[in-house]
Design an enzyme around this catalytic site. Structure first.
Site, PDB file in Angstrom:
ATOM      1  N   ASP A  26       0.786  -1.249   0.000  1.00 31.14           N
ATOM      2  CA  ASP A  26       0.000   0.000   0.000  1.00 31.14           C
ATOM      3  C   ASP A  26       0.813   1.292   0.000  1.00 31.14           C
ATOM      4  O   ASP A  26       0.402   2.286   0.617  1.00 31.14           O
ATOM      5  CB  ASP A  26      -0.983   0.006   1.179  1.00 31.14           C
ATOM      6  CG  ASP A  26      -1.964  -1.149   1.110  1.00 31.14           C
ATOM      7  OD1 ASP A  26      -1.898  -1.949   0.156  1.00 31.14           O
ATOM      8  OD2 ASP A  26      -2.804  -1.279   2.018  1.00 31.14           O
ATOM      9  N   GLU A  74      -4.482  -1.078  -1.715  1.00 27.43           N
ATOM     10  CA  GLU A  74      -5.830  -1.113  -1.150  1.00 27.43           C
ATOM     11  C   GLU A  74      -6.721  -0.185  -1.972  1.00 27.43           C
ATOM     12  O   GLU A  74      -6.313   0.933  -2.296  1.00 27.43           O
ATOM     13  CB  GLU A  74      -5.811  -0.639   0.319  1.00 27.43           C
ATOM     14  CG  GLU A  74      -7.209  -0.658   0.959  1.00 27.43           C
ATOM     15  CD  GLU A  74      -7.212  -0.254   2.442  1.00 27.43           C
ATOM     16  OE1 GLU A  74      -6.129  -0.085   3.030  1.00 27.43           O
ATOM     17  OE2 GLU A  74      -8.322  -0.107   2.992  1.00 27.43           O
ATOM     18  N   LYS A 131      -6.474  -5.242  -3.487  1.00 35.23           N
ATOM     19  CA  LYS A 131      -7.263  -5.825  -2.396  1.00 35.23           C
ATOM     20  C   LYS A 131      -8.302  -4.818  -1.905  1.00 35.23           C
ATOM     21  O   LYS A 131      -8.031  -3.616  -1.855  1.00 35.23           O
ATOM     22  CB  LYS A 131      -6.343  -6.236  -1.243  1.00 35.23           C
ATOM     23  CG  LYS A 131      -5.644  -5.058  -0.591  1.00 35.23           C
ATOM     24  CD  LYS A 131      -4.686  -5.526   0.487  1.00 35.23           C
ATOM     25  CE  LYS A 131      -3.808  -4.416   1.008  1.00 35.23           C
ATOM     26  NZ  LYS A 131      -4.411  -3.429   1.870  1.00 35.23           N
ATOM     27  N   LYS A 134      -7.878  -4.916   4.394  1.00 37.24           N
ATOM     28  CA  LYS A 134      -6.580  -4.607   4.982  1.00 37.24           C
ATOM     29  C   LYS A 134      -5.576  -5.723   4.676  1.00 37.24           C
ATOM     30  O   LYS A 134      -4.425  -5.458   4.381  1.00 37.24           O
ATOM     31  CB  LYS A 134      -6.699  -4.388   6.506  1.00 37.24           C
ATOM     32  CG  LYS A 134      -7.685  -3.285   6.909  1.00 37.24           C
ATOM     33  CD  LYS A 134      -7.449  -1.978   6.175  1.00 37.24           C
ATOM     34  CE  LYS A 134      -8.407  -0.887   6.631  1.00 37.24           C
ATOM     35  NZ  LYS A 134      -8.440   0.255   5.697  1.00 37.24           N
ATOM     36  N   THR A 160       0.127   0.951   6.470  1.00 35.53           N
ATOM     37  CA  THR A 160       0.740   1.369   7.715  1.00 35.53           C
ATOM     38  C   THR A 160       1.158   0.114   8.493  1.00 35.53           C
ATOM     39  O   THR A 160       0.633  -0.963   8.268  1.00 35.53           O
ATOM     40  CB  THR A 160      -0.215   2.217   8.584  1.00 35.53           C
ATOM     41  OG1 THR A 160      -1.386   1.458   8.914  1.00 35.53           O
ATOM     42  CG2 THR A 160      -0.637   3.469   7.857  1.00 35.53           C
ATOM     43  N   CYS A 164      -2.445  -2.397   7.577  1.00 35.54           N
ATOM     44  CA  CYS A 164      -2.382  -3.348   6.461  1.00 35.54           C
ATOM     45  C   CYS A 164      -1.155  -4.258   6.506  1.00 35.54           C
ATOM     46  O   CYS A 164      -1.219  -5.408   6.080  1.00 35.54           O
ATOM     47  CB  CYS A 164      -2.465  -2.610   5.136  1.00 35.54           C
ATOM     48  SG  CYS A 164      -4.116  -1.938   4.887  1.00 35.54           S
ATOM     49  N   GLN A 204       6.753 -13.793  22.033  1.00 38.81           N
ATOM     50  CA  GLN A 204       6.594 -15.243  22.158  1.00 38.81           C
ATOM     51  C   GLN A 204       7.529 -15.987  21.184  1.00 38.81           C
ATOM     52  O   GLN A 204       7.149 -16.952  20.524  1.00 38.81           O
ATOM     53  CB  GLN A 204       5.132 -15.644  21.946  1.00 38.81           C
ATOM     54  CG  GLN A 204       4.184 -14.938  22.915  1.00 38.81           C
ATOM     55  CD  GLN A 204       2.744 -15.269  22.661  1.00 38.81           C
ATOM     56  OE1 GLN A 204       2.353 -16.424  22.666  1.00 38.81           O
ATOM     57  NE2 GLN A 204       1.930 -14.242  22.448  1.00 38.81           N
TER      58      GLN A 204
END
Ligand code: TIU
Length: 223
Positions: A26, A74, A131, A134, A160, A164, A204
Site C-alpha cells: 500500500d 488497497e 485488495k 486490509k 501502515t 495493512c 513469544q
C-alpha cells in the site's frame, strides 16, 4: 540455492532467495500524500515518508538480485460494490471512500490517489495485487500466485505498520510462510502503534515471524 542468513529479532532469519518474495504493501498516494484516504481519516501523512528511502533501496537490491516482487494496493471498484458499508460509514469524517478529494475519488481503483508513489512504482514483470480489505490475502489471488511461484519466504515493507502490514503479516503466518518485516521500511501515522506492532510480531519467540533493519537484508544479498 543456498540458504541465506539475516541478523534479526527474536533470532536469525533464514531464507532461500529463489523462494522469496518482497512485499510492498500500500505505498499509494492515498496513504502518503495530502488529500487522500489517510488524511481523510485525520492523519498526518508526512509520518509515512520515513519508510520510502529505505524501501527504495530494498526494491533496487531485490530487482538486482532477482527476488520476486509483489506490490499491493488497497482500493475499491468505482461502484464501491466491494466496499462494506461499515468501512465507508465508520467514523465522523468529512470525506469518505468514493468521495472526490484532491487526488480523485478516495481509495477508488484507477484514480490518481490509488497509484503507487513514483519512487516505488512497479516495473514490468512485478506482480500487483489489488485488495479491498486490509489483508492482502482477503478476496485476492495472492496465495495462489505465491504458491505458483513456489514462494516460502515473505519479506515485508509497507504502510501502515499496524493496519495493512501487520494484518497481512499475521495472515501470511497462518498460510505457513516464514515472514520477515523490515522495521525501517514500514511506517505508521501512530508511532506508538508502530512500535507495538513490531513487538507483537516478535513476541513469544516470533509468534508472527521476525523483524530486522533493511541494511541486514542488503548485507545478506551481497555475500
Ligand atoms: N488507516 C490506516 O492506518 N491504514 C489503512 O487504512 N490501510 C493501510 O494500512 N494500508
Amino acid at each position: 540455492m543456498t540458504m541465506k542468513y539475516i541478523r534479526a529479532r527474536p533470532y536469525d532469519y533464514q531464507f532461500e532467495p529463489d523462494k522469496t518474495a518482497v512485499m510492498l504493501v500500500d505505498f499509494q498516494k492515498d496513504f502518503l500524500y495530502s488529500g487522500g484516504f489517510g488524511e481523510s481519516l485525520g492523519n498526518d501523512v508526512s509520518l509515512l515518508q520515513r519508510a520510502v528511502e529505505p524501501t527504495k533501496r530494498v526494491l533496487k537490491a531485490s530487482r538486482d538480485h532477482g527476488l520476486q516482487i509483489f506490490h499491493v494496493r488497497e482500493g475499491h471498484k468505482p461502484d464501491l460494490s466491494d466496499c462494506p458499508i461499515s468501512k465507508r460509514t465508520r467514523g465522523n469524517f468529512e470525506k469518505r471512500i468514493g468521495d472526490v478529494g484532491q487526488m480523485g475519488r478516495i481509495l477508488v481503483r484507477g484514480e490518481y490517489g490509488h497509484r503507487i508513489i513514483d519512487e516505488l512504482a512497479p516495473i514490468d514483470g512485478e506482480m500487483i495485487i489489488d485488495k479491498p480489505g486490509k489483508s492482502a490475502f482477503y478476496k485476492t489471488n495472492l496465495a495462489e500466485e505465491l504458491d505458483q511461484k513456489g514462494i516460502r519466504y515473505l519479506i515485508f515493507t509497507g504502510v501502515t505498520t499496524e493496519v495493512c502490514t501487520l494484518t497481512t503479516v499475521a495472515q501470511a503466518n497462518d498460510h505457513g510462510y516464514e515472514v520477515l518485516t523490515l522495521e525501517d521500511c514500514v511506517g505508521s501515522y501512530k508511532p506508538d502503534l508502530h512500535e507495538a506492532a513490531l513487538k507483537m510480531i516478535t513476541s513469544q519467540d516470533g509468534i508472527f515471524g521476525w523483524v530486522t533493519e533493511s541494511k541486514e537484508l542488503l548485507k545478506s544479498l551481497i555475500v
